[in-house]
Design an enzyme around this catalytic site. Structure first.
Site, PDB file in Angstrom:
ATOM      1  N   TYR A 120       0.842  -1.195   0.000  1.00 16.86           N
ATOM      2  CA  TYR A 120       0.000   0.000   0.000  1.00 16.86           C
ATOM      3  C   TYR A 120       0.878   1.245   0.000  1.00 16.86           C
ATOM      4  O   TYR A 120       2.021   1.222   0.448  1.00 16.86           O
ATOM      5  CB  TYR A 120      -0.915  -0.002   1.226  1.00 16.86           C
ATOM      6  CG  TYR A 120      -2.120   0.892   1.092  1.00 16.86           C
ATOM      7  CD1 TYR A 120      -3.116   0.620   0.165  1.00 16.86           C
ATOM      8  CD2 TYR A 120      -2.279   2.013   1.913  1.00 16.86           C
ATOM      9  CE1 TYR A 120      -4.224   1.435   0.044  1.00 16.86           C
ATOM     10  CE2 TYR A 120      -3.401   2.831   1.803  1.00 16.86           C
ATOM     11  CZ  TYR A 120      -4.366   2.534   0.858  1.00 16.86           C
ATOM     12  OH  TYR A 120      -5.463   3.347   0.752  1.00 16.86           O
ATOM     13  N   ARG A 244     -20.891 -12.528 -13.758  1.00 13.56           N
ATOM     14  CA  ARG A 244     -20.855 -13.562 -12.734  1.00 13.56           C
ATOM     15  C   ARG A 244     -22.155 -14.357 -12.832  1.00 13.56           C
ATOM     16  O   ARG A 244     -23.143 -13.891 -13.398  1.00 13.56           O
ATOM     17  CB  ARG A 244     -20.727 -12.934 -11.347  1.00 13.56           C
ATOM     18  CG  ARG A 244     -21.906 -12.079 -10.954  1.00 13.56           C
ATOM     19  CD  ARG A 244     -21.573 -11.141  -9.813  1.00 13.56           C
ATOM     20  NE  ARG A 244     -20.608 -10.145 -10.230  1.00 13.56           N
ATOM     21  CZ  ARG A 244     -19.712  -9.588  -9.419  1.00 13.56           C
ATOM     22  NH1 ARG A 244     -19.677  -9.945  -8.149  1.00 13.56           N
ATOM     23  NH2 ARG A 244     -18.865  -8.685  -9.858  1.00 13.56           N
ATOM     24  N   TYR A 311      -9.319   6.182  -7.665  1.00 13.00           N
ATOM     25  CA  TYR A 311      -9.119   6.023  -6.230  1.00 13.00           C
ATOM     26  C   TYR A 311      -8.611   4.643  -5.860  1.00 13.00           C
ATOM     27  O   TYR A 311      -8.368   4.359  -4.686  1.00 13.00           O
ATOM     28  CB  TYR A 311     -10.429   6.302  -5.481  1.00 13.00           C
ATOM     29  CG  TYR A 311     -11.517   5.286  -5.724  1.00 13.00           C
ATOM     30  CD1 TYR A 311     -11.691   4.206  -4.858  1.00 13.00           C
ATOM     31  CD2 TYR A 311     -12.377   5.400  -6.806  1.00 13.00           C
ATOM     32  CE1 TYR A 311     -12.688   3.268  -5.073  1.00 13.00           C
ATOM     33  CE2 TYR A 311     -13.375   4.479  -7.033  1.00 13.00           C
ATOM     34  CZ  TYR A 311     -13.527   3.414  -6.159  1.00 13.00           C
ATOM     35  OH  TYR A 311     -14.519   2.483  -6.380  1.00 13.00           O
ATOM     36  N   GLY A 312      -8.461   3.765  -6.828  1.00 12.18           N
ATOM     37  CA  GLY A 312      -7.979   2.415  -6.561  1.00 12.18           C
ATOM     38  C   GLY A 312      -7.507   1.757  -7.839  1.00 12.18           C
ATOM     39  O   GLY A 312      -7.718   2.273  -8.943  1.00 12.18           O
ATOM     40  N   MET A 314      -7.603  -2.154  -8.496  1.00 15.44           N
ATOM     41  CA  MET A 314      -7.749  -3.571  -8.183  1.00 15.44           C
ATOM     42  C   MET A 314      -7.227  -4.482  -9.281  1.00 15.44           C
ATOM     43  O   MET A 314      -6.830  -5.618  -9.020  1.00 15.44           O
ATOM     44  CB  MET A 314      -9.206  -3.880  -7.867  1.00 15.44           C
ATOM     45  CG  MET A 314      -9.683  -3.285  -6.553  1.00 15.44           C
ATOM     46  SD  MET A 314     -11.322  -3.853  -6.063  1.00 15.44           S
ATOM     47  CE  MET A 314     -12.328  -3.087  -7.332  1.00 15.44           C
TER      48      MET A 314
END
Length: 336
Positions: A120, A244, A311-312, A314
């Site tokens: 991180y 999914r 913001y991320g 993944m």
């Protein structure tokens, strides 16, 4: 997306101000998390304390009344299953301006895991107790504490205090009290994801009722908060999720929260998007928590002059912006 401004900011834990807390309560009240652990968003695992068996002490003490505090510590970075250990923790005395807090519940966020792994962007000094958010109950207060009282529910004002423990002693100024009508699981997950959602919806575009926002990772903690807060403000959301087997169930759940549209990643590259934009305007704001091709596709659908906030990441892939879009953005911003 022509001439969009690509605005990226490094994700950080955002301080929860009192004014924001009142607005965040919308998300807490809409979340159906007060009785089911499986209502937590993907990435959330809840650590719950057996707090009902603890006595709540009134009065002041120079020595903590808690003697059996334990926490999940790590002394080195690595895989959590290898480095995180349950260990006893010696609590300091409850000083004049200090508060003894019994932890009620604390979530496990993806960022918590990344901190343990050492990947991180923000890393604490070691050794440390894991966890960056959670809710506790005031069990004892110092003689100079005026804002908090025994029995109050509180959350940390900032990250890094180590919430994966049964109890802690903190300064009064490090805590924010909560209203008593917030469900436990909503309170435990209040200070990171909903606050991130509020800041992203407020700080980068002046969104009005009827405007649109597009986001990937829409079923994440941040994504669900974005859906609920945007719906409360009359802002449409276009929510992108991975395909999914239970896609219809997920779609129904997100729409029950207020999502306007829920689409698969593959749909971003298909003609169906033109039909979608007949029912709502092209988004002024894109929220990217994935990176890679997904982020590029979000950019493709922004309206002229729109903003993408990252913001991320993944997908662990870089955000790629075609040179043509950067040149158009530069031309737009430099034009008289």
């Amino acid at each position: 997306m022509n001439g969009a401004n690509v605005s990226c900011f490094a994700f950080k834990f955002i301080r929860l101000h009192k004014r924001e807390l009142c607005r965040v309560r919308i998300a807490g009240q809409l979340c159906r998390t007060h009785s089911q652990h499986d209502s937590l968003s993907p990435g959330h695992v809840l650590l719950s304390s057996r707090y009902m068996s603890h006595r709540i002490h009134r009065g002041y003490s120079s020595k903590s009344l808690v003697k059996d505090c334990r926490g999940l510590l790590y002394r080195n970075h690595g895989e959590p299953s290898h480095v995180v250990k349950l260990e006893p923790i010696e609590l300091p005395p409850v000083g004049a301006d200090r508060v003894l807090v019994k932890m009620l519940a604390a979530p496990i966020n993806p960022a918590d895991i990344n901190m343990i792994q050492g990947t991180y962007a923000i890393l604490p000094d070691l050794p440390t107790v894991g966890g960056n958010e959670g809710v506790g109950q005031v069990a004892e207060v110092g003689s100079q504490v005026t804002r908090l009282k025994v029995g109050d529910w509180v959350i940390p004002r900032d990250a890094g205090l180590g919430t994966w423990r049964t109890a802690t002693v903190l300064r009064e100024e490090d805590l924010i009290s909560l209203p008593s009508d917030i469900p436990l699981l909503s309170a435990a997950t209040l200070s990171v994801n909903p606050c991130t959602a509020i800041r992203m919806l407020s700080d980068f575009e002046d969104l009005k009722p009827g405007d649109s926002v597009i986001q990937n990772a829409a079923n994440s903690g941040v994504g669900q908060a974005v859906i609920q807060i945007a719906a409360a403000r009359g802002v449409h959301t276009i929510n992108v999720v991975r395909d999914r087997p239970d896609l219809q169930q997920l779609t129904d759940r997100l729409k029950a929260m207020g999502a306007t549209h829920v689409i698969k990643e593959e749909t971003l590259r298909r003609p169906e998007m033109k039909e979608l934009f007949k029912t709502c305007p092209r988004p002024r704001l894109a929220l990217n928590g994935v990176g890679g091709k997904s982020a590029t596709e979000l950019l493709r659908h922004l309206q002229t002059g729109g903003t993408m906030v990252t913001y991320g990441g993944m997908a662990k892939q870089p955000v790629t912006v075609p040179m043509r879009w950067l040149l158009e953005a530069c031309w737009t911003s430099c034009a008289p």
